[in-house]
Scaffold this motif. Sequence first.
Motif, PDB file in Angstrom:
ATOM      1  N   ILE A 110      44.717  50.179  48.422  1.00  0.00           N
ATOM      2  CA  ILE A 110      45.124  50.104  49.774  1.00  0.00           C
ATOM      3  C   ILE A 110      45.040  48.945  50.520  1.00  0.00           C
ATOM      4  O   ILE A 110      46.050  48.372  51.243  1.00  0.00           O
ATOM      5  CB  ILE A 110      44.631  51.282  50.699  1.00  0.00           C
ATOM      6  N   SER A 111      43.934  48.128  50.465  1.00  0.00           N
ATOM      7  CA  SER A 111      43.511  47.072  51.110  1.00  0.00           C
ATOM      8  C   SER A 111      44.222  45.855  50.676  1.00  0.00           C
ATOM      9  O   SER A 111      44.944  45.143  51.585  1.00  0.00           O
ATOM     10  CB  SER A 111      41.850  46.633  50.888  1.00  0.00           C
ATOM     11  N   LYS A 112      44.536  45.790  49.426  1.00  0.00           N
ATOM     12  CA  LYS A 112      45.260  44.476  48.706  1.00  0.00           C
ATOM     13  C   LYS A 112      46.889  44.940  49.068  1.00  0.00           C
ATOM     14  O   LYS A 112      47.592  43.838  49.414  1.00  0.00           O
ATOM     15  CB  LYS A 112      44.981  44.441  47.257  1.00  0.00           C
ATOM     16  N   TYR A 113      47.295  46.087  49.170  1.00  0.00           N
ATOM     17  CA  TYR A 113      48.595  46.388  49.436  1.00  0.00           C
ATOM     18  C   TYR A 113      48.903  46.101  50.752  1.00  0.00           C
ATOM     19  O   TYR A 113      49.768  45.128  51.264  1.00  0.00           O
ATOM     20  CB  TYR A 113      49.075  47.648  49.172  1.00  0.00           C
ATOM     21  N   ASN A 114      48.037  46.333  51.652  1.00  0.00           N
ATOM     22  CA  ASN A 114      47.985  45.935  53.239  1.00  0.00           C
ATOM     23  C   ASN A 114      47.994  44.537  53.427  1.00  0.00           C
ATOM     24  O   ASN A 114      48.793  44.042  54.409  1.00  0.00           O
ATOM     25  CB  ASN A 114      47.316  47.041  54.139  1.00  0.00           C
ATOM     26  N   ASP A 115      47.239  43.932  52.610  1.00  0.00           N
ATOM     27  CA  ASP A 115      47.050  42.530  52.904  1.00  0.00           C
ATOM     28  C   ASP A 115      48.527  42.008  52.656  1.00  0.00           C
ATOM     29  O   ASP A 115      49.079  40.921  53.375  1.00  0.00           O
ATOM     30  CB  ASP A 115      46.016  41.983  52.150  1.00  0.00           C
ATOM     31  N   ALA A 116      48.920  42.235  51.427  1.00  0.00           N
ATOM     32  CA  ALA A 116      50.367  41.546  50.866  1.00  0.00           C
ATOM     33  C   ALA A 116      51.513  42.033  51.875  1.00  0.00           C
ATOM     34  O   ALA A 116      52.334  41.110  52.321  1.00  0.00           O
ATOM     35  CB  ALA A 116      50.736  42.095  49.817  1.00  0.00           C
ATOM     36  N   MET A 117      51.402  43.472  52.499  1.00  0.00           N
ATOM     37  CA  MET A 117      52.470  43.835  53.276  1.00  0.00           C
ATOM     38  C   MET A 117      52.574  43.073  54.877  1.00  0.00           C
ATOM     39  O   MET A 117      53.533  42.686  55.187  1.00  0.00           O
ATOM     40  CB  MET A 117      52.344  45.141  53.544  1.00  0.00           C
ATOM     41  N   ARG A 118      51.311  42.996  54.986  1.00  0.00           N
ATOM     42  CA  ARG A 118      51.245  42.297  56.520  1.00  0.00           C
ATOM     43  C   ARG A 118      51.711  40.750  56.434  1.00  0.00           C
ATOM     44  O   ARG A 118      52.150  40.122  57.414  1.00  0.00           O
ATOM     45  CB  ARG A 118      49.703  42.334  56.910  1.00  0.00           C
ATOM     46  N   THR A 151      52.578  49.565  55.972  1.00  0.00           N
ATOM     47  CA  THR A 151      51.096  49.637  55.645  1.00  0.00           C
ATOM     48  C   THR A 151      50.837  50.988  55.129  1.00  0.00           C
ATOM     49  O   THR A 151      51.317  51.969  55.549  1.00  0.00           O
ATOM     50  CB  THR A 151      50.104  49.249  56.545  1.00  0.00           C
ATOM     51  N   LEU A 152      49.741  51.072  54.023  1.00  0.00           N
ATOM     52  CA  LEU A 152      49.367  52.333  53.470  1.00  0.00           C
ATOM     53  C   LEU A 152      48.045  52.869  54.166  1.00  0.00           C
ATOM     54  O   LEU A 152      47.177  52.022  54.455  1.00  0.00           O
ATOM     55  CB  LEU A 152      49.174  52.193  51.926  1.00  0.00           C
ATOM     56  N   SER A 153      47.889  54.242  54.031  1.00  0.00           N
ATOM     57  CA  SER A 153      46.751  54.849  54.449  1.00  0.00           C
ATOM     58  C   SER A 153      46.537  56.147  53.499  1.00  0.00           C
ATOM     59  O   SER A 153      47.411  56.386  52.824  1.00  0.00           O
ATOM     60  CB  SER A 153      46.468  55.329  55.865  1.00  0.00           C
TER      61      SER A 153
END
Length: 456
Positions: free
Chosen positions: A267-275, A332-334
């Motif tokens: 989730i952290s890496k996904y959100n980094d990429a999405m932001r 972003t994911l949670s």
Amino acid sequence: MAISSLGLGSGVLTQDVLDQLRKADEAARVQPIDLNLAAANDEKDAFSVLDAKMTNLMDNIYELKSPALYDERIVNVEGTSIEMTASANSDVQEFTLDVTQLATKQIEESGSFSSSTDAIATASGSLNLNIDGQDFTIDYTDTTTLEDLKKSINDVAGNKVNATIVQVNNGDYRLFLNSVDTGSNQDITITDNDGNLSGTQLTDDLTAVQTGVDAEFTYNGQAITRSSNNVDDLIAGYDITLKSLGTSTVSVEQNRDAIMEKIDNFISKYNDAMRELNSLTKNSTNSDERGIFASNSTIKSLQNTLRNSMDTIGGGVGNIYEYGFDIAKDGTLSIDKTVFNEKMDENPANVEAFFSGGDFENADGSVTTIDGAFTELYTIMESYTGFNQTLDQFKTDLTDRISTLEENKQTAIERLDDKYNSLAKQWAAYDSMIAQMNNSANAFLQMISMDNKDDN
């Protein structure tokens, strides 16, 4: 800078005029290339950051798509009688283990010697040391001391027995033999092969100080015996160490903390990429807020694919939102860990199959074989991040564009150099001609002036 004499003759065709003309040419021919080059390098820097974030994301997805993640085990022991570890994919269960006897080593003590340097024999010969049914031949001479014998035993039979000398009292030295292993089969005997030992301290006087016994314990009430306190053959993947007498209750569980840690990292890496993608593709009339790839179809396609894949992965048996995942408006994911754990409690095999692939049991009892949500996601995104795929090609095109601009800039500068070197030579020639004409005119005017004076 060299001092130019250009314009001395004419006062018009000066180096300053030539420099101003060149600046005007550079503004028209070089500066546009510089602007394009700066923009391309900015894109390169921005892409490098995005590429790194996508690599981190793909590495994490790769870990999550492996079923091995769900094989990790955690052991909880209530009680002090044992310690235990469980390897990956070992049985998940609870059991009680009651230790009633610890395995011990065989310890033998020789008869008394007056010192450690006493000779043990009157002539040369050998003795036979037997432990656990294995024979070892120890040679001696009439000069062999008790200390020498100890060293010989450790050298020859050190993998089965440890020899040491203990001073029990003043003038009372004894050889102690400790079996390396534990268990009831560790009997130790010494036989004099040639009858040349000085006495019976090492043979008939050899006395058991501690008798080797097997470990005894029960597993859920079933009596078990082992020769060692280290038990690794009771249940495949379990390594048990018996520590003391008593009862311990053991729980071997799937290591959900490890699973959750990997999902949190995803989730952290996904959100980094999405932001990062949101920032790079942001549309705005304000140039300071507008993303550098706001008009780039490749990067916007990557953003849309990453976002939309969250809605499609699941192999047709469900979606990630059923397992506690949620997605915000910005993509972003949670995750709601309570929902995820409820799914794990309900059917851990289905959770593993859903995310990492395998046989998924449907509500009607039928089974669907699926690739796994993270395997699907990895496959989708690899079309962008894989070797020589979309992002690699994008990077290559960007690098080629920068190289072309640099070449174009160099060519433009070289052409201006040629042009203004040629102009400088031409102007120098014109300046010389003007100077000569000025000199001739001045001479003619002087002649006229002289004639006028003569007439007066």
